[in-house]
Design a protein around this motif. Structure first.
Motif, short mmCIF file in Angstrom:
data_model
loop_
_atom_site.label_atom_id
_atom_site.label_comp_id
_atom_site.label_asym_id
_atom_site.label_seq_id
_atom_site.Cartn_x
_atom_site.Cartn_y
_atom_site.Cartn_z
N ALA A 53 19.22 125.58 -40.99
CA ALA A 53 18.09 126.37 -40.52
C ALA A 53 17.75 127.45 -41.53
CB ALA A 53 18.41 127.01 -39.17
N SER A 54 16.48 127.77 -41.62
CA SER A 54 16.02 128.90 -42.42
C SER A 54 14.88 129.59 -41.68
CB SER A 54 15.58 128.46 -43.82
OG SER A 54 14.55 127.50 -43.74
N GLY A 55 14.69 130.84 -41.98
CA GLY A 55 13.64 131.62 -41.33
C GLY A 55 14.11 132.34 -40.08
N PHE A 56 15.33 132.06 -39.65
CA PHE A 56 15.92 132.73 -38.50
C PHE A 56 17.42 132.46 -38.53
CE2 PHE A 56 17.04 129.20 -35.63
CZ PHE A 56 16.44 128.14 -36.30
N ARG A 57 18.16 133.13 -37.67
CA ARG A 57 19.60 132.94 -37.58
C ARG A 57 19.93 132.06 -36.39
NH1 ARG A 57 21.50 133.53 -42.18
NH2 ARG A 57 23.56 133.56 -41.20
N VAL A 58 20.78 131.06 -36.59
CA VAL A 58 21.07 130.10 -35.52
C VAL A 58 21.87 130.74 -34.39
CG1 VAL A 58 20.95 128.09 -37.02
CG2 VAL A 58 23.17 129.21 -36.64
N ASN A 59 22.46 131.90 -34.63
CA ASN A 59 23.20 132.57 -33.56
C ASN A 59 22.32 133.57 -32.79
OD1 ASN A 59 22.96 134.43 -35.60
ND2 ASN A 59 25.09 135.10 -35.55
N SER A 60 21.03 133.62 -33.14
CA SER A 60 20.12 134.55 -32.48
C SER A 60 19.29 133.91 -31.38
CB SER A 60 19.17 135.17 -33.50
OG SER A 60 18.27 134.20 -34.01
N SER A 85 28.13 122.34 -32.16
CA SER A 85 28.78 123.55 -32.65
C SER A 85 27.84 124.27 -33.60
CB SER A 85 30.10 123.23 -33.32
OG SER A 85 29.92 122.39 -34.45
N ARG A 86 28.26 125.46 -33.99
CA ARG A 86 27.38 126.31 -34.80
C ARG A 86 28.23 127.03 -35.84
NH1 ARG A 86 25.01 129.91 -30.71
NH2 ARG A 86 27.02 130.99 -30.76
N ASP A 87 27.71 127.17 -37.04
CA ASP A 87 28.35 127.96 -38.09
C ASP A 87 27.38 129.07 -38.47
OD1 ASP A 87 29.26 129.05 -40.54
OD2 ASP A 87 30.25 127.18 -41.07
N SER A 88 27.66 130.27 -37.99
CA SER A 88 26.73 131.38 -38.20
C SER A 88 26.68 131.82 -39.66
CB SER A 88 27.13 132.56 -37.32
OG SER A 88 27.08 132.19 -35.96
N VAL A 89 27.77 131.61 -40.39
CA VAL A 89 27.79 132.01 -41.81
C VAL A 89 26.90 131.07 -42.62
CG1 VAL A 89 29.23 132.26 -43.86
CG2 VAL A 89 30.07 133.03 -41.63
N MET A 90 27.06 129.77 -42.38
CA MET A 90 26.26 128.77 -43.10
C MET A 90 24.87 128.64 -42.51
SD MET A 90 28.14 127.80 -45.53
CE MET A 90 27.28 126.34 -46.10
N ASN A 91 24.66 129.21 -41.33
CA ASN A 91 23.39 129.10 -40.60
C ASN A 91 23.04 127.64 -40.31
OD1 ASN A 91 21.47 130.77 -39.30
ND2 ASN A 91 19.93 130.25 -40.84
N LYS A 92 24.05 126.93 -39.80
CA LYS A 92 23.88 125.52 -39.48
C LYS A 92 24.34 125.23 -38.06
CE LYS A 92 24.37 123.50 -44.10
NZ LYS A 92 25.14 122.53 -44.94
N VAL A 93 23.80 124.17 -37.52
CA VAL A 93 24.22 123.64 -36.23
C VAL A 93 24.66 122.20 -36.47
CG1 VAL A 93 23.54 123.11 -33.86
CG2 VAL A 93 22.63 125.14 -35.00
N TYR A 94 25.72 121.79 -35.79
CA TYR A 94 26.28 120.47 -35.99
C TYR A 94 26.29 119.68 -34.69
CZ TYR A 94 28.05 122.73 -40.20
OH TYR A 94 28.15 123.42 -41.38
N LEU A 95 26.33 118.37 -34.83
CA LEU A 95 26.54 117.50 -33.67
C LEU A 95 27.57 116.45 -34.08
CD1 LEU A 95 25.63 116.92 -30.74
CD2 LEU A 95 24.12 115.15 -31.70
N ARG A 96 28.76 116.58 -33.55
CA ARG A 96 29.80 115.59 -33.77
C ARG A 96 29.62 114.50 -32.71
NH1 ARG A 96 33.82 113.46 -37.22
NH2 ARG A 96 35.20 112.21 -35.87
#
Length: 114
Positions: free
Chosen positions: A24-31, A70-81
């Motif tokens: 993601a870009s332009g925003f934070r995935v933890n917001s 799951s979510r990685d706030s540092v990398m600003n990514k969301v995952y789907l296992r």
């Protein structure tokens, strides 16, 4: 400006696993609450999993026990296992905010074949 880039899809046999990523870009995935949706050919887009800002998760009944968001706030990514994949999981997978951002990404194709 919101931008979402999905990756990690592929072709697997039933019972196989994949991990999808959403950068993601332009925003934070933890917001904001984030979700994964999917769309199979000839079908409507459906929500697969959601993760809230508090970290709570919820899943569609058809993936419960098999998929993990799951979510990685540092990398600003969301995952789907995705584990124990089934042919019915074949679809293009998209990530998005909740409520929807209005951004239409390219998605990532998941194909489960025998």
């Amino acid at each position: 400006q919101v931008h979402l880039l999905e990756s990690g899809g592929g072709m697997v046999q039933p019972g196989g696993s994949l991990r999808l990523s959403c950068a993601a870009s332009g925003f934070r995935v933890n917001s904001i609450d984030m979700c994964w949706n999917r769309q199979a050919p000839g079908k409507d887009r459906e929500m697969v999993a959601i993760i809230t800002t508090e970290g709570r998760t919820d899943y569609a009944d058809f993936v419960k026990g098999r998929f993990t968001i799951s979510r990685d706030s540092v990398m600003n990514k969301v995952y789907l296992r995705m584990d124990s994949l089934e042919p019915g999981d074949t679809a293009v997978y998209y990530c998005d905010t909740v409520p929807p951002s209005g951004f239409w990404g390219q998605g990532t194709q998941v194909t489960v074949f025998s």
